[in-house]
Design an enzyme around this catalytic site. Structure first.
Site, PDB file in Angstrom:
ATOM      1  N   ASP A  75     114.106  53.281 -53.469  1.00 31.70           N
ATOM      2  CA  ASP A  75     113.996  52.626 -54.780  1.00 31.70           C
ATOM      3  C   ASP A  75     112.593  52.954 -55.276  1.00 31.70           C
ATOM      4  OD1 ASP A  75     113.711  50.978 -56.957  1.00 31.70           O
ATOM      5  OD2 ASP A  75     114.042  49.100 -55.866  1.00 31.70           O
ATOM      6  N   LYS A  93     106.220  55.099 -63.476  1.00 35.40           N
ATOM      7  CA  LYS A  93     107.657  55.235 -63.782  1.00 35.40           C
ATOM      8  C   LYS A  93     107.908  55.164 -65.289  1.00 35.40           C
ATOM      9  CE  LYS A  93     112.102  53.270 -62.367  1.00 35.40           C
ATOM     10  NZ  LYS A  93     112.716  52.376 -61.365  1.00 35.40           N
ATOM     11  N   GLU A  97     120.446  52.138 -60.347  1.00 35.12           N
ATOM     12  CA  GLU A  97     119.982  50.977 -59.586  1.00 35.12           C
ATOM     13  C   GLU A  97     121.030  49.855 -59.514  1.00 35.12           C
ATOM     14  OE1 GLU A  97     116.308  50.188 -61.562  1.00 35.12           O
ATOM     15  OE2 GLU A  97     115.374  51.984 -60.720  1.00 35.12           O
TER      16      GLU A  97
END
Ligand code: AMP
Length: 590
Positions: free
Chosen positions: A9, A70, A147
């Site tokens: 992740d 990100k 996700e």
């Protein structure tokens, strides 16, 4: 030795790595902690810092520390870190490399393959940037998964029943909500919506604004002092976390600034009530997105069986209470919201590696992809009318073709523009690529071209256009329209990184596609409406037991109507029957 595929992740604030080891999923600790702060920096002596040490120095040296990278993934940009600048992919690669090393140390073997998660809302460019980062870190990215899908895998790992769930994922920098249908061995994203620029960091920013206002009221302005600002950000996050468990947080920063040679200290109490007022608009925005996703899945909230919470910011009490109010159901949060995405990624990795196949993923595209053509728009012929080929929420992988015609005699060339977006005017959408098909036959107008869009499970789009009469073809692959690394750039980036990481040896051996074979298992799912209608019927059937005689009759009628429509007609009759049954369930449950 087992071909281990780790699950990663890669978060805005924190990143995690997990693995399925001996059938069990577990998080691998990095530097003794399960969360690795997604922060990269350079120490005084130029040594590379990744994780907590980098996060710690952010307060002191923001100019040589990078966080929340990100948010920049997919942008054609570089961020400064000390004397040099790096692309978002390079910074992310340093984080991935750290996770890879931790996994290798833990497992006692080389790790070269990973499943990496991205928000369902990520564009092609952002997905490709993530893939590039993996490559730079020496990882073969065998699958990029959404996700929410990963979270659903983690939450449902012990469940075999068919369920329709909402995954609400509020992390540090991205918000994503998805309606996911889990049947025995298939996990399908029915619809998803979100904002990749919204998250817990925004909550911090509101507290920082509040602190600045307070300081200004005392005659001090910290805005131009980067060190002070970094300290305020840190203090704001601490206060926010405190406010998840306590009604007040005391924010104290000694020697924050200097004013006329004298130190300025900050000391301010923040009440949860005031904090909640600051963040209420963000939460309202997320709830709006929830309704859009639910509607996009062809459901009403009555059609949801469960709500799963993902992402550290869902620990905020206001998030949970507002969701419960709105959805009339208590959200589930029993899987650690920070860790469930990595856990799900590891499960997906194990499935691809051939270890205990428990679930096959079917994802949907969160965007519509299409091209432009001369066609009627608002009653007029317009050259940039949007012609969608792959519509939002279509299960992937998917291939769709459409026929186009040349518009004048002797037209030898056509420019195929590729867009991502929903607007009927293509120019209002995002152009993600374009190519020419040149050398067409010298024939009258009406020469037919077949344009094909293929979107794979990693969200990479292949577009081709073929002259029907000759087979002449041109094509493009839109991995990333703006920032895809050319191979020489990739090599240069690798070199820069190896110079940065002491003792880092770029992994030998080319990236192979061997594991892409696992993708073959992911068949195209049923149509969204049908899946949603079936889910609703299942839910109605579950309500039969507890219903009184009258409600039972209504439910049976409603179920029959939907089943009947499913058997005969998937059009209006189905929509109507589904809407009536959904209303009935909503009424019975409220
Ligand atoms: P993630 O991107 O999922 O790692 O989520 C990180 C975000 O969750 C950051 O904005 C954190 O500050 C936030 N967060 C972590 N713990 C809490 C908490 N107890 N209450 C509120 N926000 C939190």
């Amino acid at each position: 030795m087992n071909d281990i595929i780790i699950g990663i992740d890669l978060g805005t604030t924190n990143s995690e790595v997990a693995v399925v080891d001996g059938g069990q999923t577990r998080i691998i600790e990095v530097d003794g902690a399960k969360l690795l702060p997604s922060v990269v920096g350079l120490a005084d002596d130029g040594a590379l810092l990744v994780g907590q040490t980098a996060r710690n120095q952010y307060v002191l040296y923001p100019e040589r520390t990078v966080r929340s990278i990100k948010r920049r993934m997919g942008e054609d940009t570089k961020v400064a870190m000390g004397p040099q600048s790096y692309t978002p992919q390079e910074i992310s690669a340093l984080i991935l490399k750290r996770l890879k090393q931790a996994a290798e140390k833990d497992l006692g073997q080389a790790v070269t393959k990973a499943v990496i998660t991205v928000p369902a809302y990520f564009s092609d460019a952002q997905r490709q940037a993530t893939r590039d980062a993996g490559e730079l870190a020496g990882l073969e990215v065998v699958r990029i998964i959404n996700e929410p899908t990963a979270a659903a895998l983690a939450y449902e790992v012990d469940h075999a029943q068919g369920k329709t769930i909402l995954v609400y994922d509020l992390g540090g920098g991205t918000f994503d909500c998805s309606v996911v249908r889990i049947a025995k061995d298939v996990t399908e994203v029915l619809a998803s919506h979100g904002n990749n620029q919204l998250g817990g960091d925004d909550f911090d920013a509101r507290i920082v604004d509040h602190l600045i206002t307070h300081l200004k009221s005392q005659g001090h302005d910290p805005s131009d002092n980067r060190t002070a600002m970094a300290r305020l950000m840190r203090a704001a996050e601490t206060a926010k976390i405190t406010l998840s468990d306590a009604p007040f947080a005391l924010i104290q920063e000694e020697y924050l600034l200097e004013h006329a040679g004298a130190p300025v200290h900050l000391s301010l109490e923040l009440a949860r009530e005031d904090y909640e007022e600051m963040i209420a608009p963000y939460i309202a925005e997320t709830l709006e997105a929830v309704h859009i996703a639910v509607k996009g899945a062809g459901l009403t909230v009555a059609g949801l069986d469960e709500v799963l919470l993902v992402g550290g910011a869902t620990r905020t009490p206001l998030v949970q209470s507002r969701l419960e109010e709105e959805l009339r159901m208590q959200p589930r949060s029993e899987v650690d919201p920070d860790l469930c995405v990595a856990t799900g990624a590891a499960i997906q990795g194990a499935v691809i590696a051939g270890a205990q196949v428990a679930s096959v993923l079917v994802d949907v595209t969160p965007y519509t992809f299409g091209t432009s053509a001369i066609a009627e728009l608002n009653g007029e012929m317009y050259p940039y009318t949007y012609i969608p080929l792959i519509r939002k929420n279509t299960p992937i992988p998917v291939t769709k073709s459409e026929a186009f015609e040349t518009s004048y005699d002797g037209q030898r060339k056509i420019i195929v523009n590729v867009y991502q977006g929903e607007d009927p005017d293509a120019l209002n959408n995002t152009e993600i690529g374009s190519f020419n098909i040149d050398g067409l036959s010298d024939v009258p107008a009406g020469n037919i071209l077949i344009t094909t869009f293929s979107l794979d499970v990693n969200g990479i789009l292949h577009v081709s256009s073929r002259e029907k009469r000759t087979g002449l073809e041109a094509r493009t692959t839109i991995d990333n329209a703006t920032t895809r690394f050319a191979s020489d750039e990739l090599a240069a980036a690798r070199e820069r990184l190896s110079a940065l990481i002491d003792g880092y040896e770029p992994d030998a051996g080319a990236v192979t596609d061997a594991d892409a074979a696992g993708d073959a298992d992911a068949g195209v799912g049923e149509r969204r409406e049908i899946v949603a209608a079936r889910a609703l019927v299942e839910k109605a059937e579950r309500l039969l037991d507890g219903a009184n005689a009258e409600d039972r009759d209504d439910l049976v009628d409603g179920i029959e109507a939907v089943k009947d429509a499913l058997a005969r007609d998937h059009g209006e009759a189905l929509d109507k029957a589904v809407a009536q049954l959904a209303d009935l369930i909503y009424y019975l449950e409220s």
